[in-house]
Design an enzyme around this catalytic site. Structure first.
Site, PDB file in Angstrom:
ATOM      1  N   ARG A 120     -41.148 -13.236  -1.818  1.00 45.55           N
ATOM      2  CA  ARG A 120     -40.072 -12.529  -1.113  1.00 45.55           C
ATOM      3  C   ARG A 120     -38.868 -12.329  -2.024  1.00 45.55           C
ATOM      4  NH1 ARG A 120     -40.632 -16.347   4.193  1.00 45.55           N
ATOM      5  NH2 ARG A 120     -42.363 -15.210   5.129  1.00 45.55           N
TER       6      ARG A 120
ATOM      7  N   GLU B 273     -44.764  -9.939   4.133  1.00 46.68           N
ATOM      8  CA  GLU B 273     -44.039 -11.138   3.705  1.00 46.68           C
ATOM      9  C   GLU B 273     -42.898 -11.472   4.664  1.00 46.68           C
ATOM     10  OE1 GLU B 273     -44.278 -12.566   0.270  1.00 46.68           O
ATOM     11  OE2 GLU B 273     -45.882 -11.273  -0.422  1.00 46.68           O
TER      12      GLU B 273
END
Lengths: 420, 259
Positions: A256, A376
């Protein structure tokens, strides 16, 4: 006239705060992305091509797994450098950055953090050169934002584990030589029911990785499934100590972070392309850029991009100093993806009819960023992570208005709800 | 074989560039290795790769230009020389040639390579002036370079075609960006470049002074500046093709006088 000039790419001069190593790494990534990836991006997206030379090229320039120490094939670069690479690659196409993120953050990173010395020596150098390609299996067909409810199992047996189940939306899976797979332990004594991590090799019996077809986004990278039908994984390929969602969550947090920077690159590219277009395109006798509506759109874009730049840079610093918290990454991932998607949509609008064609490349970013905003941890899920931090109350599962038929009873255990 | 490559740091042409009072503003933060210099470095690396030897890069510039030396070292050059001049304002091609000549008079080399020009001013003068000051055989605008039996064979782009020129060593060659595709430094190269030697030299070390160079060598003086004129719109002819052809031929012959 002002003493200093105003840089309309980097309004608050964040690049001037970068260290020399990081700037040089950024330049290499930019040179590579612009000279080697950009020329093939439009066609690759249109025709769903992931050129298998790309992993090798990235490996030759040492762009994969840069934060991994030198002794395991990385170069021990900073997290800031990793972010800057993601930014340059995604300036061209989120699909290429997705490949790089998976290889670096979701495959090399867990082996580096959770792997045994033997696992590190066996896999990391080959992953760094892309001699091996990796993928990461967490999400399942029925378990996306709530991976804690996964049904893939690993049953303890003599000398190893037997995996059964399926994973979905797996970047790189059809081309991957190894998969990092997360599954619930069975017949495992005190580990029973706990999530464990496995390194599964593609030639294992019962392993298959079919391609996902008809994607309208990230078309230039492979996505597929992972199917395990009594796949045997030897004890040597198990992460020995990590248990629970902490394992996959550590990987996702790293990936991320790359997305925080990557989405910035895509947004910057949309802004540059819209800026160039409105300066050149004339209607009613004037460039589009002579209109107030257009100018405020550009001003909003530059303002958002400047904030995204400063947020990314600061988060990189905090990671490099070991002062980061996963919720900081959630905040930045959510913010930068959401804004990048808004910027891309507005840029597409500014290009009018031309913005519909692939050659202008802005609509290409729009559809890619739809995925980036979703994968994500979706925009909303990261909102719930932050909401829990702010209020102390988890809101992942409904309370007070449970459906009578909901079975099993919703549990508060989700990936994001788990403390790490 | 030792090849000395003169390199320059320039503003990144892909970054937003501002013109202030007729001169290129150098305060954009994005400064990069000049593309022609990069081609010269690449060619030197190819030559030493084939024939052995090493590449030394020489740069005149302020402290922050060290990063550009590192870029050339990351590409594969063995060592760097930083001729430190913090304030470069007012220096022209002749001044750079003077400074570079002073360095090369006290160093050894088999060839000096430079870019055929640099991306900031596009003057294209320093290489030729440097060859003259060093009394070296010289060839400009090279698009190919080979080495055989102590001689350099240059393929250069002339006005009407390509020419082959043989130069005795030591010599000076200015390199076109059409010569090659400069390698992108790998991240390992970038990390290793930190350990390569960079020698810092002052003008004083070279027996020069900034005032002396500005007063005695600089021949260029800015008298004024104009914006680039816009292009005149073209003419559009419409109608019967047969008539248009004769009209066009007439204009090309009598007005443009190109036939």
């Amino acid at each position: 006239m002002a003493k200093n000039s105003f840089n309309t790419d980097d309004a608050c001069l964040f690049e001037s705060m970068l260290g020399e190593d990081d700037r040089m790494i950024m330049e290499t990534a930019r040179d590579y992305a612009q000279s080697r990836l950009e020329p093939r991006a439009c066609e690759a997206n249109q025709d769903e091509i992931f050129d298998m030379n790309i992993p090798k090229e990235m490996g030759e320039l040492n762009l994969l797994g840069v934060v991994v120490p030198e002794e395991y094939g990385g170069i021990g670069a900073s997290y800031t450098a990793y972010g800057l690479i993601a930014r340059e690659i995604e300036r061209v196409d989120s699909a290429y950055r997705s490949f790089l993120s998976v290889q670096s953050s979701l495959v090399m990173h867990p082996i580096n953090v959770f792997g045994t010395e033997e696992q590190k020596r066996k896999y990391l150098p080959k992953l760094a050169t892309a001699e091996l390609i990796g993928c990461f299996g967490l999400t399942e067909p029925d378990h996306g934002s709530d991976p804690g409810s996964m049904v893939t199992t690993a049953t303890k047996t003599n000398g190893g584990w037997v995996l059964n189940g399926a994973k979905m939306w797996i970047t790189n899976s059809p081309i991957a030589d190894i998969a990092i797979v997360w599954a619930k332990a069975k017949n495992a004594g005190s580990d029973d029911g706990k999530i464990m991590g496995f390194i599964v090799e593609r030639d294992s019996d019962g392993y298959s990785a079919p391609t996902t077809h008809n994607k309208m986004s990230l078309r230039a990278s492979f996505t597929g499934e992972l199917i395990f039908d009594d796949v045997f994984v030897p004890d040597a390929n198990v992460f020995p100590t990590v248990r629970g969602l902490k394992g996959p969550f550590t990987c996702l947090n790293s990936a991320r972070y790359g997305i925080v920077w990557g989405s910035l690159g895509a947004a910057e590219n949309c802004y540059h392309r819209a800026r160039q277009y409105v300066m050149e395109r004339k209607q009613f006798g004037y460039p589009l850029a002579a209109n107030q509506l257009i100018q405020t759109k550009l001003a909003n874009m530059l303002t958002d991009i400047t904030q995204m730049q400063l947020l990314s840079w600061r988060l990189g610093n905090l990671k490099d100093q070991g002062q980061d918290h996963p919720s900081m990454t959630s905040l930045a991932k959510r913010n930068n993806c959401g804004r990048a998607l808004d910027i891309a949509r507005v840029a597409r609008d500014m290009l009018g009819g031309n913005g519909i064609t692939g050659e202008y490349r802005v609509i290409h970013h729009v559809v890619n960023l739809e995925s980036v905003n979703t994968y994500e941890g979706t925009y909303d899920i990261h909102g719930l992570i932050l909401g829990r931090d702010i209020t102390g109350i988890q809101a992942f599962t409904p309370r007070g208005n449970d459906l009578p038929a909901a079975k099993p009873e919703p549990v508060a255990q989700t990936l994001e709800a788990t403390e790490v | 074989m030792k090849i000395s490559v003169c390199i320059k740091q320039v503003p990144d042409v892909s970054a937003p560039i501002t013109i202030k009072d007729g001169t290129l503003s150098q305060d954009s933060d994005r400064m990069v290795l000049d593309a022609y210099s990069a081609s010269a470095v690449e060619e030197a690396l190819v030559l030493t790769g084939a024939h052995g030897g090493e590449v030394e890069v020489v740069l005149v510039g302020p402290d922050k230009a060290k990063e550009t030396i590192r870029k050339a070292l990351a590409m594969g050059a063995a060592s760097g020389v930083h001729i430190h001049v913090e304030d470069m304002s007012g220096l022209d091609s002749a001044a750079f040639a003077e400074i570079l000549a002073a360095w090369h008079k006290q160093s050894s080399y088999d060839a000096v390579l430079t870019g055929k020009q640099s991306q900031d001013t596009d003057a294209g003068l320093t290489g030729g002036m440097l060859a003259w000051k060093l009394d070296l055989p010289y060839c400009a605008n090279a698009v190919g370079l080979t080495y055989e039996g102590g001689k350099f064979l240059v393929k250069r782009q002339g006005d009407t075609g390509q020419e082959m020129v043989e130069l005795e060593s030591p010599c000076l060659v200015t390199c076109s960006n059409d010569m090659n595709d400069p390698r992108i430094p790998s991240l390992k190269g970038i990390m290793q470049s930190k350990k390569k030697p960079v020698k810092t030299v002052t003008l004083d070390d070279l027996g020069l002074s900034l005032d002396g160079v500005k007063g005695g060598v600089v021949k260029t003086e800015g008298k004024g500046f104009k914006d680039v004129p816009g292009r005149e719109p073209g003419k559009k002819f419409e109608g019967d093709p047969a008539e248009l052809v004769s009209q066009l031929v007439n204009l090309l012959d009598n007005e443009a006088k190109v036939l």
